[in-house]
Scaffold this motif. Structure first.
Motif, short mmCIF file in Angstrom:
data_model
loop_
_atom_site.label_atom_id
_atom_site.label_comp_id
_atom_site.label_asym_id
_atom_site.label_seq_id
_atom_site.Cartn_x
_atom_site.Cartn_y
_atom_site.Cartn_z
N ALA A 152 37.49 62.63 7.17
CA ALA A 152 37.50 62.36 8.61
C ALA A 152 37.47 60.85 8.87
O ALA A 152 38.23 60.33 9.70
N ALA A 153 36.60 60.15 8.15
CA ALA A 153 36.48 58.70 8.36
C ALA A 153 37.79 58.00 8.02
O ALA A 153 38.28 57.14 8.78
N LEU A 154 38.39 58.40 6.91
CA LEU A 154 39.64 57.78 6.50
C LEU A 154 40.77 58.10 7.49
O LEU A 154 41.60 57.25 7.81
N PHE A 155 40.74 59.33 8.00
CA PHE A 155 41.78 59.72 8.96
C PHE A 155 41.75 58.81 10.19
O PHE A 155 42.78 58.34 10.66
N VAL A 156 40.55 58.55 10.70
CA VAL A 156 40.44 57.71 11.90
C VAL A 156 41.02 56.32 11.65
O VAL A 156 41.82 55.80 12.43
N ILE A 157 40.64 55.73 10.51
CA ILE A 157 41.13 54.39 10.18
C ILE A 157 42.65 54.38 10.00
O ILE A 157 43.34 53.51 10.52
N LEU A 158 43.16 55.38 9.29
CA LEU A 158 44.59 55.41 9.00
C LEU A 158 45.41 55.74 10.23
O LEU A 158 46.54 55.28 10.38
N PHE A 159 44.84 56.56 11.13
CA PHE A 159 45.55 56.87 12.36
C PHE A 159 45.79 55.58 13.15
O PHE A 159 46.90 55.32 13.63
N ILE A 160 44.76 54.76 13.24
CA ILE A 160 44.89 53.51 13.98
C ILE A 160 45.84 52.56 13.26
O ILE A 160 46.70 51.91 13.87
N TYR A 161 45.71 52.51 11.94
CA TYR A 161 46.61 51.70 11.13
C TYR A 161 48.07 52.11 11.38
O TYR A 161 48.94 51.26 11.60
N LYS B 76 27.32 48.08 21.70
CA LYS B 76 28.10 48.20 20.47
C LYS B 76 29.44 48.91 20.76
O LYS B 76 30.50 48.43 20.36
N THR B 77 29.35 50.04 21.46
CA THR B 77 30.57 50.78 21.79
C THR B 77 31.52 49.92 22.62
O THR B 77 32.73 49.88 22.39
N PHE C 1 34.58 56.38 12.56
CA PHE C 1 35.33 55.13 12.54
C PHE C 1 34.55 54.05 11.82
O PHE C 1 35.06 53.36 10.93
N VAL C 2 33.26 53.90 12.18
CA VAL C 2 32.44 52.86 11.56
C VAL C 2 32.30 53.11 10.06
O VAL C 2 32.47 52.22 9.24
N LYS C 3 32.03 54.37 9.73
CA LYS C 3 31.92 54.76 8.32
C LYS C 3 33.21 54.43 7.56
O LYS C 3 33.18 53.82 6.49
N GLY C 4 34.32 54.80 8.16
CA GLY C 4 35.61 54.57 7.51
C GLY C 4 35.90 53.09 7.33
O GLY C 4 36.34 52.66 6.27
N LEU C 5 35.63 52.32 8.37
CA LEU C 5 35.93 50.90 8.32
C LEU C 5 35.12 50.21 7.24
O LEU C 5 35.63 49.45 6.43
N VAL C 6 33.82 50.50 7.23
CA VAL C 6 32.95 49.83 6.27
C VAL C 6 33.30 50.28 4.85
O VAL C 6 33.29 49.49 3.91
N GLN C 7 33.64 51.56 4.68
CA GLN C 7 33.90 52.05 3.33
C GLN C 7 35.26 51.64 2.78
O GLN C 7 35.38 51.30 1.62
N LYS D 9 41.37 40.46 19.56
CA LYS D 9 41.50 41.74 18.87
C LYS D 9 40.60 41.82 17.63
O LYS D 9 40.07 42.87 17.29
N GLN D 10 40.39 40.69 16.96
CA GLN D 10 39.71 40.70 15.66
C GLN D 10 38.19 40.61 15.76
O GLN D 10 37.48 40.99 14.83
N ILE D 11 37.67 40.10 16.89
CA ILE D 11 36.21 39.91 17.01
C ILE D 11 35.46 41.22 16.79
O ILE D 11 34.45 41.26 16.10
N ALA D 12 36.00 42.32 17.35
CA ALA D 12 35.34 43.62 17.23
C ALA D 12 35.06 43.97 15.78
O ALA D 12 33.97 44.43 15.42
N HIS D 13 36.05 43.74 14.93
CA HIS D 13 35.93 44.05 13.51
C HIS D 13 34.79 43.24 12.86
O HIS D 13 33.92 43.78 12.20
N ASN D 14 34.80 41.93 13.10
CA ASN D 14 33.77 41.06 12.51
C ASN D 14 32.39 41.40 13.05
O ASN D 14 31.40 41.39 12.31
N PHE D 15 32.33 41.68 14.35
CA PHE D 15 31.08 42.05 15.00
C PHE D 15 30.43 43.23 14.27
O PHE D 15 29.24 43.21 13.95
N LEU D 16 31.24 44.23 13.98
CA LEU D 16 30.72 45.43 13.31
C LEU D 16 30.13 45.09 11.93
O LEU D 16 29.04 45.56 11.59
N PHE D 17 30.84 44.26 11.18
CA PHE D 17 30.36 43.92 9.83
C PHE D 17 29.12 43.02 9.88
O PHE D 17 28.21 43.18 9.08
N PHE D 18 29.11 42.08 10.82
CA PHE D 18 27.93 41.23 10.95
C PHE D 18 26.71 42.06 11.35
O PHE D 18 25.61 41.88 10.83
#
Lengths: 282, 294
Positions: free
Chosen positions: A202-211, B107-108, A273-279, B167-176
């Motif tokens: 599920a996590a990977l699907f969300v990331i790849l869908f956006i990709y 966050k959202t 989404f968060v899980k997928g992105l971080v992983q 567009k990219q800030i959201a990504h960095n925000f999450l990791f930080f």
């Protein structure tokens, strides 16, 4: 209590400003999609919604033709993007879960060599090899085909790495128990490994869908007929050089339609989404 | 790493690997090797004869003033985007990491721009900074600032930096945020008991502890600025005015796909490959195994 509230005031202020600045461009697009092209073209668009929203969205979806723009019906482009995003996500998940299963659950000659081959694709985004990849595509007759649009984007290591990592955490006892019960590797995959991977899938699907939805350079090269275009490409073509006197109302209505699906996916499936992105990036 | 218990099957694993290997070979290794091969060849103007020219293409590329110029544009652009994104993302993450009401809502509300395509970000920002119809663009002109990103290279560069960063800030925000939240609460409390100010806490404890995340994001942002911003540039400026927003990536596209100068474009591709490989290598060498999330 009040002291604490006061101490947090600067944090609230900064975050609130950030939220507003982040949302402002989209707010303006929504407003732009509710006025007529003339009002926008004269630079007189107010900051409140206008009366032409329904007309603009209907026009964009069904024909995307205005005074200056001869577009392609946005509903077709949205459909193309959806198909492309889902195909890339599903395709990538299938091929990478299979290869990860092979690498994690078997020992065989050249195992690490093949794994290394897959791993190498991390090094080079498709962008740096566009000209030769395009040549390969035209040699194979895949220009302007759905297969050409999606299959090359499935070749990536992130999914394989993610699933391999997860498969390595499945306890050995599970495998031993399955063997005692006479279950073969395919049975184990289907009944144990795959169901256990649900959240990862599920996590990977969300990331790849956006990709997939957000691909730009690849569809720009591969699609040559307008009926094949994705929504992102279609909108950039509608905007062209961005003259003042173009149908900004249609462009903005299409833009809102284009950003809604991926934004909804991120917001509604935030945890995955968060899980997928971080992983996937770890 | 390897499991202790595995299945014994000689043929099945190859079948499982096959789909990915086929796709990787056809669409990755074949074109990548073609790029390397073409980078040492040159075609005559009619495409009739191809000759082996050793490293001439590389010499031509690296001594081409236009290439050097796009190198400079890329460096200015990438560093601006990276600095801009990381500073703001870190600021927002530090603020959202506090025990404040509505942290999850913030966050959202800061996360969703990640979902946007770079080209869509470009369209949205054009609508704001358009010199005659954009709400900020026309105000700047009314204020006598002569704002027109289609004529002024510096302004064009500024606009693609803003659109890309947004567009990219959201990504960095999450990791930080993930990095900050993995700092043990006991460490933070100990510092507070010792009377450390918020700034001192950040500077001496939080920032050093999240340095692996910072370093990781640094490389990720450079790769983003190199490649993923192609959509922003293509939609917003087309590399212009002049060549003021032609990055290395955009030049590869122009030379290879638009001008069909394959040898030169391939040499540029190979140079880009080396840059990316170096970045990825550095990342794995220094970051892998040192970053902890969750």
């Amino acid at each position: 209590m009040i002291a604490k509230q006061l101490r947090n005031l600067p944090a609230h202020l900064i975050l609130a400003v950030a939220v507003v600045v982040f949302a402002f461009p989209v707010y303006l697009a929504v407003i732009g999609s509710t006025w007529d092209a003339g009002t926008i073209g004269r630079g007189q668009m107010p900051l409140t919604p206008g009366p032409d929203g329904i007309e603009n969205y209907t026009n964009a979806l069904t024909s995307a033709r205005g005074g200056r723009i001869i577009g392609y019906p946005v509903q077709v482009l949205l459909w193309n993007s959806l198909l492309m995003a889902v195909a890339i996500a599903v395709g990538k998940i299938i091929i990478s879960i299979l290869s990860a299963y092979a690498v994690a659950f078997f020992r065989f000659p050249l195992r690490m060599f093949f794994f290394g081959m897959i791993f190498l694709t991390l090094m080079l985004p498709i962008e740096v090899r566009i000209a030769p990849t395009y040549k390969v595509m035209s040699d194979l007759g895949l220009i302007n085909t759905f297969a050409g649009l999606t299959i090359p984007l499935m070749a990536s290591a992130t999914g394989t790495l993610l699933f391999r990592q997860f498969f390595l955490t499945i306890p050995d006892e599970y495998v031993e128990a399955a063997k005692l019960d006479g279950a073969g590797p395919l049975r184990f995959f289907w009944s144990i490994a795959l169901p256990l991977s649900r959240t990862n899938i599920a996590a990977l699907f969300v990331i790849l869908f956006i990709y997939g939805w957000n691909q730009y350079l690849w569809p720009l090269l591969i699609t040559t007929s307008r009926g094949m275009e994705t929504i992102v490409i279609g909108i950039v073509k509608m905007m062209g050089t961005g003259e003042a006197q173009t149908d900004w109302n249609l462009i903005m209505a299409s833009t809102v339609l284009a950003l809604l699906p991926p934004v909804l996916v991120v917001v509604l499936m935030q945890q995955w989404f968060v899980k997928g992105l971080v992983q996937t990036e770890k | 790493m390897q499991r202790r218990v595995v299945f014994n099957n000689r043929i099945l694993p190859y079948f499982l690997l096959l789909p990915q290997l086929i796709i990787t070979t056809i669409f990755f290794f074949w074109p990548a090797s073609q790029a390397i091969y073409q980078s040492v060849l040159r075609q005559d103007p009619f495409g009739l004869r191809t000759t082996f020219v050793y490293l001439d293409n590389f010499r031509d590329v690296l001594s081409d003033p236009l290439y050097i110029e796009s190198f400079q544009v890329t460096i200015v652009f990438s560093i601006s985007v990276t600095l801009f994104v990381m500073t703001l993302a870190l600021l927002f993450a530090v603020m959202a990491d506090r025990q404040i009401r509505g942290a999850q809502t913030y966050k959202t509300l800061l996360l969703w721009p990640y979902a946007l395509a770079p080209a869509i970000a470009a369209v949205l920002w054009v609508f704001i900074f358009h010199p005659s119809i954009g709400i900020i663009g026309k105000s700047l002109n009314a204020g006598g600032l002569h704002w027109d990103y289609k004529l002024d290279g510096g302004q064009a560069l500024l606009l693609i930096v803003v659109a890309s960063s947004w567009k990219q800030i959201a990504h960095n925000f999450l990791f930080f945020l993930a990095g900050l939240q993995s700092v043990p609460i006991a460490v933070v409390e100990a510092a507070m008991i010792d009377g450390a100010s918020a700034w001192k806490l950040f500077r001496t404890i939080l920032f050093p502890l999240i340095s692996p995340t910072t370093f990781y994001l640094l490389t990720i942002n450079l790769v983003f600025a190199f490649f993923d911003t192609f959509g922003v540039i293509h939609a917003l400026t087309g590399g212009g005015p002049g060549r003021s927003t032609t990055t290395l990536m955009y030049k590869v596209y122009m030379d290879g796909y638009v001008n069909l100068n394959l040898g030169i474009s391939a040499a540029q591709s190979v140079i880009l490959m080396l840059i990316v490989s170096a970045l990825v290598w550095i990342q794995f060498r220094y970051v892998e195994g040192k970053v902890h999330y969750s």
